[in-house]
Design a protein around this motif. Structure first.
Motif, PDB file in Angstrom:
ATOM      1  N   ILE A 111       0.975  -1.340  -0.041  1.00 24.69           N
ATOM      2  CA  ILE A 111       0.074  -0.062  -0.054  1.00 24.69           C
ATOM      3  C   ILE A 111       0.976   1.226   0.027  1.00 24.69           C
ATOM      4  O   ILE A 111       1.594   1.402   0.897  1.00 24.69           O
ATOM      5  CB  ILE A 111      -0.977   0.053   1.276  1.00 24.69           C
ATOM      6  CG1 ILE A 111      -1.585  -1.285   1.531  1.00 24.69           C
ATOM      7  CG2 ILE A 111      -2.009   1.164   1.104  1.00 24.69           C
ATOM      8  CD1 ILE A 111      -2.590  -1.346   2.634  1.00 24.69           C
ATOM      9  N   VAL A 112       0.641   2.124  -1.093  1.00 29.80           N
ATOM     10  CA  VAL A 112       1.626   3.384  -0.896  1.00 29.80           C
ATOM     11  C   VAL A 112       0.808   4.272  -0.045  1.00 29.80           C
ATOM     12  O   VAL A 112      -0.445   4.754  -0.444  1.00 29.80           O
ATOM     13  CB  VAL A 112       1.419   3.792  -2.405  1.00 29.80           C
ATOM     14  CG1 VAL A 112       2.258   5.305  -2.316  1.00 29.80           C
ATOM     15  CG2 VAL A 112       2.201   2.996  -3.487  1.00 29.80           C
ATOM     16  N   LYS A 167      -6.276  -5.581  -6.757  1.00 27.45           N
ATOM     17  CA  LYS A 167      -5.018  -5.857  -6.923  1.00 27.45           C
ATOM     18  C   LYS A 167      -4.177  -6.066  -5.542  1.00 27.45           C
ATOM     19  O   LYS A 167      -4.571  -5.710  -4.521  1.00 27.45           O
ATOM     20  CB  LYS A 167      -4.424  -4.898  -7.938  1.00 27.45           C
ATOM     21  CG  LYS A 167      -4.967  -4.745  -9.446  1.00 27.45           C
ATOM     22  CD  LYS A 167      -4.599  -5.940 -10.202  1.00 27.45           C
ATOM     23  CE  LYS A 167      -4.816  -5.622 -11.523  1.00 27.45           C
ATOM     24  NZ  LYS A 167      -6.214  -5.267 -11.930  1.00 27.45           N
ATOM     25  N   THR A 168      -2.808  -6.505  -5.666  1.00 33.33           N
ATOM     26  CA  THR A 168      -2.097  -6.872  -4.768  1.00 33.33           C
ATOM     27  C   THR A 168      -1.253  -5.419  -4.193  1.00 33.33           C
ATOM     28  O   THR A 168      -0.398  -5.453  -3.469  1.00 33.33           O
ATOM     29  CB  THR A 168      -1.103  -7.969  -4.775  1.00 33.33           C
ATOM     30  OG1 THR A 168      -0.563  -8.143  -5.823  1.00 33.33           O
ATOM     31  CG2 THR A 168      -2.095  -9.352  -4.451  1.00 33.33           C
ATOM     32  N   VAL A 169      -1.194  -4.600  -5.206  1.00 32.18           N
ATOM     33  CA  VAL A 169      -0.619  -3.184  -5.178  1.00 32.18           C
ATOM     34  C   VAL A 169      -1.700  -2.188  -5.216  1.00 32.18           C
ATOM     35  O   VAL A 169      -2.214  -2.120  -6.007  1.00 32.18           O
ATOM     36  CB  VAL A 169       0.470  -2.952  -6.191  1.00 32.18           C
ATOM     37  CG1 VAL A 169       1.083  -1.613  -5.950  1.00 32.18           C
ATOM     38  CG2 VAL A 169       1.530  -4.245  -6.054  1.00 32.18           C
ATOM     39  N   TRP A 170      -1.607  -1.305  -4.113  1.00 32.11           N
ATOM     40  CA  TRP A 170      -2.668  -0.346  -4.023  1.00 32.11           C
ATOM     41  C   TRP A 170      -2.097   1.274  -4.164  1.00 32.11           C
ATOM     42  O   TRP A 170      -1.107   1.232  -3.406  1.00 32.11           O
ATOM     43  CB  TRP A 170      -3.432  -0.428  -2.587  1.00 32.11           C
ATOM     44  CG  TRP A 170      -4.063  -1.604  -2.458  1.00 32.11           C
ATOM     45  CD1 TRP A 170      -4.354  -2.794  -3.511  1.00 32.11           C
ATOM     46  CD2 TRP A 170      -4.908  -2.025  -1.229  1.00 32.11           C
ATOM     47  NE1 TRP A 170      -5.099  -3.583  -2.796  1.00 32.11           N
ATOM     48  CE2 TRP A 170      -5.386  -3.305  -1.640  1.00 32.11           C
ATOM     49  CE3 TRP A 170      -5.246  -1.152  -0.108  1.00 32.11           C
ATOM     50  CZ2 TRP A 170      -6.273  -3.927  -0.560  1.00 32.11           C
ATOM     51  CZ3 TRP A 170      -6.137  -2.075   0.859  1.00 32.11           C
ATOM     52  CH2 TRP A 170      -6.629  -3.245   0.602  1.00 32.11           C
ATOM     53  N   ASP A 226     -13.062  -0.326  -8.745  1.00 35.79           N
ATOM     54  CA  ASP A 226     -11.901   0.097  -8.675  1.00 35.79           C
ATOM     55  C   ASP A 226     -11.062  -0.963  -7.699  1.00 35.79           C
ATOM     56  O   ASP A 226     -11.174  -1.472  -7.004  1.00 35.79           O
ATOM     57  CB  ASP A 226     -11.894   1.177  -7.506  1.00 35.79           C
ATOM     58  CG  ASP A 226     -10.492   1.794  -7.240  1.00 35.79           C
ATOM     59  OD1 ASP A 226      -9.456   1.631  -7.990  1.00 35.79           O
ATOM     60  OD2 ASP A 226     -10.562   2.899  -6.369  1.00 35.79           O
ATOM     61  N   ASP A 227     -10.000  -1.299  -8.879  1.00 42.16           N
ATOM     62  CA  ASP A 227      -9.023  -2.383  -8.608  1.00 42.16           C
ATOM     63  C   ASP A 227      -7.856  -1.842  -7.556  1.00 42.16           C
ATOM     64  O   ASP A 227      -7.015  -2.632  -7.068  1.00 42.16           O
ATOM     65  CB  ASP A 227      -8.317  -3.187  -9.607  1.00 42.16           C
ATOM     66  CG  ASP A 227      -7.548  -2.287 -10.389  1.00 42.16           C
ATOM     67  OD1 ASP A 227      -7.350  -1.121 -10.282  1.00 42.16           O
ATOM     68  OD2 ASP A 227      -7.321  -2.673 -11.416  1.00 42.16           O
ATOM     69  N   LEU A 228      -8.073  -0.535  -7.159  1.00 43.79           N
ATOM     70  CA  LEU A 228      -6.968   0.087  -6.221  1.00 43.79           C
ATOM     71  C   LEU A 228      -5.740   0.344  -6.873  1.00 43.79           C
ATOM     72  O   LEU A 228      -4.697   0.526  -6.221  1.00 43.79           O
ATOM     73  CB  LEU A 228      -6.892  -0.678  -4.749  1.00 43.79           C
ATOM     74  CG  LEU A 228      -8.438  -0.591  -4.314  1.00 43.79           C
ATOM     75  CD1 LEU A 228      -8.174  -1.463  -2.624  1.00 43.79           C
ATOM     76  CD2 LEU A 228      -9.036   0.642  -3.914  1.00 43.79           C
ATOM     77  N   LEU A 229      -5.361   0.017  -8.158  1.00 46.50           N
ATOM     78  CA  LEU A 229      -4.241   0.284  -8.714  1.00 46.50           C
ATOM     79  C   LEU A 229      -4.124   0.790 -10.117  1.00 46.50           C
ATOM     80  O   LEU A 229      -3.672   1.954 -10.304  1.00 46.50           O
ATOM     81  CB  LEU A 229      -3.373  -1.155  -8.794  1.00 46.50           C
ATOM     82  CG  LEU A 229      -2.062  -1.218  -9.614  1.00 46.50           C
ATOM     83  CD1 LEU A 229      -0.943  -0.065  -8.992  1.00 46.50           C
ATOM     84  CD2 LEU A 229      -1.620  -2.623  -9.900  1.00 46.50           C
ATOM     85  N   SER A 230      -5.140   0.036 -11.096  1.00 50.20           N
ATOM     86  CA  SER A 230      -5.184   0.589 -12.366  1.00 50.20           C
ATOM     87  C   SER A 230      -5.366   2.165 -12.380  1.00 50.20           C
ATOM     88  O   SER A 230      -6.261   2.904 -12.216  1.00 50.20           O
ATOM     89  CB  SER A 230      -6.235  -0.183 -13.149  1.00 50.20           C
ATOM     90  OG  SER A 230      -6.035  -1.538 -13.052  1.00 50.20           O
TER      91      SER A 230
END
Length: 837
Positions: free
Chosen positions: A241-242, A431-434, A275-279
């Motif tokens: 998570i950023v 996704k696994t990166v937010w 929202d996939d929290l990344l794209s």
């Protein structure tokens, strides 16, 4: 490891002792895999307000928490104490005498505890019968033991943000801060977490429960290995998570992220989301793509009243509820509508932008059918036209619903309109990166918390409200009645996030927060200098639970602080809402339409318009209309009718460029486009004023400990009563037995979902009293006789079989006592375990 060194030192033969030491040290150096850590001393909990009694563990108030004594007897303000275990070493032991004022009672993890909850405060802003959130002020290990009695196997999601063990004195082990100079700090942290994770596992639903643990780089790898060991049946995933896009410079790489470890029990499935929290390709506006609602007012050709008299009829509106009440019948051609009362906003007529009478797109019978389905909704009140904008799901959307491309999420209980979204085929897996701006811990953690508590409120590194919401929502988005636990509650972000999630989608998720009331190292030093100590009122008022967690939770529910000042700002709901926006029109008056008579010249005009490619200019080249672009150009006003026909249904176009030097022509075409397409509906993120608060209830308790004998002798009903309410689901107002009041033969509190039989002699009257209750979930029966309990339980279930068929019957106090004796054995296992995996 320290205990192994101690054992080696006890070997009398010097050569053997040295050989064992070398073998042990070599085994440590050559360890290539697995998790190795010491169990350490059992954790200790000081109880500053408890008076020492026979059998208690104590230490000196001014001394080390680990220098323990056992109270043998108390007389005349003096405690006679011996070292723990001294009685078993052979021969009598002379006790040491201490004044009771010198001593501090200590609970050692592993000793039997019999917990109770002391009501501290509450806030009720939700419906009377709605379930209550819970805040427990306690060390989280003993609170987890209590929760095991209340909710074993019932928790949907556990979200925790434990101490990160950075070496910055951010947590304590046995009342001492663990800092970067402690050579055992990683081992202590693992022992500390292991005990709590074992208990947490017992609370999760075995098939569908999910554990989420946030962490940073200091312990992420150790934590991952520990979770693999303790949750072997769960599928583990690591989410990055950023939390600070600028990054934090640490002399090397600039850290911008932290992590969340998800442990999914075997049957967990997650709902897709828009929202996939990344794209980034959907952008901040495209994230909220939802099915389009069309303007019910007809535009373009046949849009006047005289074109279709059967489509000119009134729509009755309730302006307070923003609800369409009824669909009228067509007004006969020879009658004129009464427009004199438009100001009361109770009727919508198909009035065109130029003030003339128009018509609707569908007939009254069709519109009534659509209204019954929830496919019609009220937009905003158009001041220019003096009437309401009415929207509906057109034929395309209706067919997509039938085909399963669009799904109905829910129907509003007040307005009857449906909420629709594209089905999972149109949505995305998380996704696994937010990477979202709302996950910034500075803006949406620290700054947001200051805005709630005021400048005096302080808490180190609170989580972003939206990062927490998104983590929890990933698990419980499709579980509107989920039970969520956070036993490292900190500033109370998790409850704030759950309330926001409930307010957004209408859920009734319930949250349990647990936090201690520690003061910071700096505050502790200042308070100590003033002669204050833990347990003093002024000291406790500075603790995290009372100074941060409770105020934040209370203020956010009510929408204002204790001084009446309303919270300012808005929450971001993550939900799409259509807003009406005016379409943009630009007159290109510096060019004569007759002078741009070639495709090349027209492309030169298009080159001046952002986002519109020149390749769209094709023969005959009188206009540009595209399904994929938001801009349109009319090169030749004489082709306006063809242009308007091409624009039919192109609701996405927001910017119009008309080549004409004549202002009158430009204004006329502008009106025709607005009539054709209506206002531009832009999907934006819905906001919720923080001052509106939340329709939620919260009960605040402090963990206390009961004397086992009082419970066994049935003398602790008043203290145990809050547990019974919580165990039944915390539904309705929390009942109380007033101090000084005698215990009744049975307890049947109104508005709750449980009842208690306290006197077996009143059983017949008890059954008759509860026999008609349709809302009972739990019935408690106080009896020591197992056979009698079985018979009474069977009779209760039979009596309630028609009105409350799923009632649970619980034996008191045997069930309570047995639970915590079992926990004692678990604690023994925990404190004796460690080693490797």
């Amino acid at each position: 490891m320290a205990s192994m060194h101690d054992l080696i030192e006890q070997i009398e033969d010097k050569r053997e002792r040295e050989r064992f030491r070398q073998v042990w040290e070599e085994s440590i150096r050559e360890k290539k895999f697995g998790l190795v850590f010491e169990p350490h001393l059992p954790e200790l909990l000081p109880l500053p307000k408890v008076k020492p009694r026979r059998g208690d563990l104590v230490c000196m108030r001014e001394g080390s928490l680990k220098n323990l004594w056992r109270v043998r007897r108390v007389a005349n303000g003096i405690a006679f104490c011996v070292k723990p275990g001294a009685d078993g070493q052979g021969g009598p032991v002379d006790p040491v005498q201490f004044s009771l004022d010198e001593l501090l009672v200590v609970r050692q993890f592993g000793e039997p505890i019999f917990p109770a909850l002391v009501p501290m405060d509450q806030v009720q802003n939700g419906q009377v019968g709605a379930p209550w959130h819970t805040l427990i002020e306690a060390d989280n290990f003993h609170a987890l033991q209590l929760l095991d009695y209340l909710y074993a196997g019932k928790v949907d999601c556990i979200y925790i943000d434990p101490p990160y063990n950075t070496g910055a004195r951010d947590w304590k082990y046995n009342n001492d801060y663990v800092d970067g100079n402690d050579g055992w700090r990683h081992s202590k942290w693992l022992a500390f977490m292991e005990k709590r994770l074992k208990l947490a596992k017992r609370l999760l639903k075995p098939d569908t429960g999910v554990l989420i643990v946030t962490i940073d780089e200091h312990e992420v790898h150790h934590l991952g290995m520990l979770l693999e060991r303790e949750y072997p049946e769960a599928h583990q995933q690591l989410v990055t998570i950023v939390i600070n896009q600028k990054g934090v410079a640490q002399g090397r790489l600039s850290r911008a992220e932290e992590y969340a470890l998800f442990c999914f029990n075997p049957a967990v499935t997650l709902a897709a989301h828009h929202d996939d929290l990344l794209s980034p390709d959907r952008g901040e506006s495209k994230r909220f793509q939802t099915p389009r609602w069309e303007w019910l007012l007809r535009g373009g050709t046949n849009s006047r009243r005289e074109d279709r008299y059967g489509l000119f009829f009134p729509i009755t509106v309730d302006p307070a509820l923003r609800k369409i009440v009824a669909i009228g019948d067509p007004l006969p051609p020879d009658q004129q509508p009464d427009l004199s009362n438009l100001a009361n906003r109770r009727t919508a007529w198909p009035l065109r932008t130029d003030g003339t009478l128009g018509n609707w797109r569908v007939s009254p019978p069709t519109l009534r059918l659509l209204l019954a389905k929830g496919y019609v909704r009220l937009g905003g009140f158009d001041e220019a036209r003096g009437t309401w904008t009415v929207l509906y799901l057109g034929q395309k959307a209706q067919k997509q619903i039938e085909a399963g491309v669009i799904e109905v999420v829910r129907k509003d209980e007040v307005t009857g309109e449906v909420e629709v979204r594209y089905t999972e085929a149109q949505q995305r897996s998380i996704k696994t990166v937010w990477h979202r701006a709302t996950h910034d811990a500075g803006n949406y953690g620290s700054s947001l918390l200051r805005g709630i508590l005021g400048e005096g409120g302080k808490f180190s590194f609170p989580k972003s409200l939206y990062a927490t919401r998104d983590a929890v929502a990933t698990v419980v988005r499709d579980r509107p009645d989920a039970l969520i636990l956070d036993f490292f509650a900190g500033s109370g972000t998790t409850l704030n996030a759950v309330n926001l999630l409930n307010a957004t989608d209408g859920g009734q998720r319930r949250c349990i927060l647990v936090t201690n009331n520690e003061v910071s190292a700096e505050d502790a030093a200042m308070l100590s200098e003033r002669g204050l100590q833990q347990g003093d009122a002024e000291w406790e008022a500075q603790g995290i639970c009372r100074a941060v967690t409770w105020p934040r939770s209370k203020f956010t529910i009510l929408g204002h602080r204790d001084d009446g000042a309303a919270l300012t700002g808005d929450y971001l709901t993550g939900k799409a809402v259509d807003r009406e926006r005016a379409r943009n029109f630009t007159q290109i008056g510096f060019v004569d339409p007759a002078s741009i008579d070639t495709l090349a010249k027209k492309k030169q005009v298009v080159a001046l318009i952002d986002g519109l490619p020149q390749t769209l200019v094709k023969e005959p080249g009188t206009f540009v209309v595209s399904d994929d672009h938001k801009a349109s150009v009319l090169f030749d006003p004489s082709a306006a009718d063809d242009w308007l026909e091409a624009l039919e249904g192109q609701d996405h176009i927001s910017d119009f460029y008309i080549v004409t030097p004549t202002k009158r022509v430009f204004d006329s075409l502008k009106v025709r486009v607005v009539e054709l397409l209506g206002p531009l509906l832009v999907a934006e993120e819905e906001k919720r004023p923080m001052g509106a608060g939340f329709a939620a209830n919260l009960a605040y308790f402090k963990l206390d400990f009961l004397d086992k004998d009082r419970v066994a002798l049935k003398q602790a009903f008043r203290e145990v009563l809050p547990l019974l309410w919580l165990k039944a689901g915390a539904v309705g107002p929390r009942p109380e037995l007033p101090r000084g009041a005698a215990e009744p033969p049975f307890f049947d509190p109104a508005g709750t979902n449980f009842a208690v039989l306290l006197d077996e002699g009143a059983f017949r009257k008890f059954v008759k009293t509860i026999g008609k209750r349709t809302d009972l979930s739990v019935v408690y029966i106080v009896t020591d006789a197992d056979e009698a309990f079985k018979d009474m339980a069977d009779e209760v279930r039979h009596a309630l079989r028609l009105v409350s068929p799923n009632v649970e019957v619980v034996q008191l106090y045997k069930d309570y006592l047995a639970n915590f004796l079992i926990n004692t054995r678990l604690d023994h296992d925990l404190n004796g375990q460690g080693g490797q995996a």
